[in-house]
Write an enzyme that holds these catalytic residues in place. Structure first.
Site, PDB file in Angstrom:
ATOM      1  N   GLU A 254      57.472 -10.080  80.653  1.00  0.00           N
ATOM      2  CA  GLU A 254      57.519  -8.927  79.744  1.00  0.00           C
ATOM      3  C   GLU A 254      58.953  -8.410  79.752  1.00  0.00           C
ATOM      4  OE1 GLU A 254      54.230  -6.083  79.788  1.00  0.00           O
ATOM      5  OE2 GLU A 254      55.695  -4.462  79.950  1.00  0.00           O
TER       6      GLU A 254
ATOM      7  N   ARG B  11      55.372   0.911  70.153  1.00  0.00           N
ATOM      8  CA  ARG B  11      56.161  -0.294  70.461  1.00  0.00           C
ATOM      9  C   ARG B  11      57.619   0.027  70.696  1.00  0.00           C
ATOM     10  NH1 ARG B  11      52.465  -3.911  72.160  1.00  0.00           N
ATOM     11  NH2 ARG B  11      50.760  -4.092  70.659  1.00  0.00           N
TER      12      ARG B  11
ATOM     13  N   TYR C 232      44.424  -1.904  85.801  1.00  0.00           N
ATOM     14  CA  TYR C 232      45.136  -1.514  84.577  1.00  0.00           C
ATOM     15  C   TYR C 232      44.202  -0.757  83.631  1.00  0.00           C
ATOM     16  CZ  TYR C 232      47.679  -1.901  80.137  1.00  0.00           C
ATOM     17  OH  TYR C 232      48.302  -1.634  78.943  1.00  0.00           O
TER      18      TYR C 232
ATOM     19  N   ARG D  70      44.997   7.634  81.627  1.00  0.00           N
ATOM     20  CA  ARG D  70      46.145   8.046  80.806  1.00  0.00           C
ATOM     21  C   ARG D  70      45.656   8.649  79.502  1.00  0.00           C
ATOM     22  NH1 ARG D  70      50.728   3.720  79.057  1.00  0.00           N
ATOM     23  NH2 ARG D  70      48.836   2.491  78.658  1.00  0.00           N
TER      24      ARG D  70
ATOM     25  N   TYR E  65      44.045  -1.584  69.876  1.00  0.00           N
ATOM     26  CA  TYR E  65      43.525  -2.842  70.411  1.00  0.00           C
ATOM     27  C   TYR E  65      41.995  -2.794  70.412  1.00  0.00           C
ATOM     28  CZ  TYR E  65      47.910  -4.606  72.638  1.00  0.00           C
ATOM     29  OH  TYR E  65      49.166  -5.113  72.910  1.00  0.00           O
TER      30      TYR E  65
HETATM   31  C1  3EB Z   1      51.170  -5.222  75.461  1.00  0.00           C
HETATM   32  O1  3EB Z   1      51.918  -5.366  74.494  1.00  0.00           O
HETATM   33  C2  3EB Z   1      51.722  -5.656  76.794  1.00  0.00           C
HETATM   34  O2  3EB Z   1      50.140   0.143  78.917  1.00  0.00           O
HETATM   35  O3  3EB Z   1      51.962   1.315  78.687  1.00  0.00           O
HETATM   36  C3  3EB Z   1      53.395  -3.177  77.130  1.00  0.00           C
HETATM   37  C4  3EB Z   1      53.968  -1.916  77.056  1.00  0.00           C
HETATM   38  C5  3EB Z   1      52.156  -3.321  77.712  1.00  0.00           C
HETATM   39  C6  3EB Z   1      53.295  -0.797  77.558  1.00  0.00           C
HETATM   40  C7  3EB Z   1      51.334   0.237  78.612  1.00  0.00           C
HETATM   41  C8  3EB Z   1      51.492  -2.204  78.216  1.00  0.00           C
HETATM   42  C9  3EB Z   1      52.057  -0.947  78.134  1.00  0.00           C
HETATM   43  O4  3EB Z   1      50.008  -4.799  75.391  1.00  0.00           O
HETATM   44  C10 3EB Z   1      51.519  -4.674  77.848  1.00  0.00           C
END
Ligand code: 3EB
Length: 346
Positions: free
Chosen positions: A333, A226, A152, A159, A213
């Site tokens: 998820e 989001r 990942y 990306r 993050y």
């Molecule tokens: C998160 O909230 C959970 O890498 O495109 C959610 C939606 C998550 C998209 C991405 C990852 C992705 O971090 C994981």
């Protein structure tokens, strides 16, 4: 929901799909190897490898519109477009790529991801649908470590690099997305919707934006919003990204799939509130959602389903798939889409 024009999402069984007409279909995703034949030959089909849970029989994610659709290919991207928006998909095999780490960063998955994104951005730029709205990413063996890094994280690095290379921002106005595991041996599969006009991007006040993050989750942040809202004359579509039991930047309720599901639904509720506030609507509700629920351990399905029913009602519009989630401590998820009438005065 059916009376509106504009984009429309359905999750259909094979029988329903065969009964449906193909006019206006922009794209299809399959999850269990089901093939769509003949009539759909011109329609892009993303073949995702995440087994279906619960119901037997095929499941087809069908994106349609009431506008005229024209399909084509651009490099390895298969697409269909209306005057306003474009659905596209690409699959890239890692096995064709050198299995070495070239410069401390490039792995086969890194290269596959960079190629996929370069082709996607090249397609949407060339055809004039430059705004990525929603991107679905399916990464084989997403939690496996290879070349010293979790896959990942390899995906995230590539990306981000590809978006920068394509002249895109990597914070702020970035697409809604999800990134899930797929079965070993699958290609990297990415499908997406993009548009002529910019959508509205939404963040969750309960969470740190993923693109901010801290580095403990990887050298390069995941780049996604989001949620996104697309406004069309016939109505608004809300795309809620993959959402999990994360508050701030931390996973909470590790080891407790029921509590993770409740926290995830609280996060989705917060996004519905933000979507209503920002668009001046009241239409974004739990009842308006079509949910796609990714379950890491199939044995957790009953407790996850029970929490959805408790929050949304006895018959939530939801499909369940087995997939690994991008953090090892996440058991579930949920992504969701809601289509509502245009806002008053729009
Ligand atoms: C998160 O909230 C959970 O890498 O495109 C959610 C939606 C998550 C998209 C991405 C990852 C992705 O971090 C994981």
């Amino acid at each position: 929901m059916d009376s509106r024009t504009g984009l429309h999402l359905d999750y259909l069984s094979l029988a329903e799909l065969e009964a449906a007409h193909w006019a206006g279909v922009m794209g299809v995703a399959t999850f269990d190897g089901s093939r769509v034949e003949l009539a759909a030959a011109q329609i892009p089909v993303a073949e995702v490898n995440t087994p279906l849970l619960g119901d037997a029989g095929g499941l087809f994610e069908v994106w349609r519109t009431q506008q005229t659709v024209e399909s084509g290919t651009h490099g390895r991207v298969r697409y269909a477009r209306t005057a306003d928006m474009l659905f596209g998909c690409i699959a890239v095999k890692e096995s064709a790529l050198p299995d070495s780490i070239a410069d401390g960063v490039r792995t086969p998955l890194y290269d596959a991801t960079e190629q996929a994104y370069r082709e996607i951005l090249g397609t949407v730029d060339a055809l004039g649908y430059a705004h990525l709205i929603r991107v679905w990413n399916y990464v084989p063996e997403i939690n496996r470590d290879t070349h010293g890094t979790e896959r990942y994280r390899q995906f995230n690095s590539a990306r981000q690099a590809a978006l920068l290379g394509g002249g895109r921002p990597v914070t702020g106005n970035v697409s809604a997305a999800c990134a899930l595991g797929a079965a070993a041996g699958s290609p990297l599969v990415v499908y997406f919707l993009s548009s002529h006009t910019a959508p509205i991007f939404i963040e969750n006040p309960r969470q740190i934006s993923a693109y901010n993050y801290p580095p403990q989750y990887g050298a390069r942040s995941p780049v996604f919003s989001r949620a996104a809202v697309l406004e069309e004359p016939g109505g608004m579509t809300l795309f809620i990204s993959g959402t999990a039991s994360i508050v701030g930047h931390r996973t909470i309720h590790a080891g407790d799939p029921a509590a993770q599901t409740r926290e995830t639904l609280t996060n989705i509720e917060a996004l519905l509130g933000e979507a209503n506030r920002i668009t001046g609507s009241e239409g974004f509700t739990f009842e308006a959602l079509a949910c796609k629920v990714y379950v890491r351990h199939p044995e957790d399905l009953p407790v996850i389903q029970a929490e959805l029913r408790a929050a949304i009602g006895p018959t939530p519009r939801a499909v369940y798939l087995q997939a690994d989630i991008c953090r090892r401590d996440l058991a579930v998820e949920i992504e969701a889409t809601a289509m509502v009438a245009p806002r008053a005065g729009a």
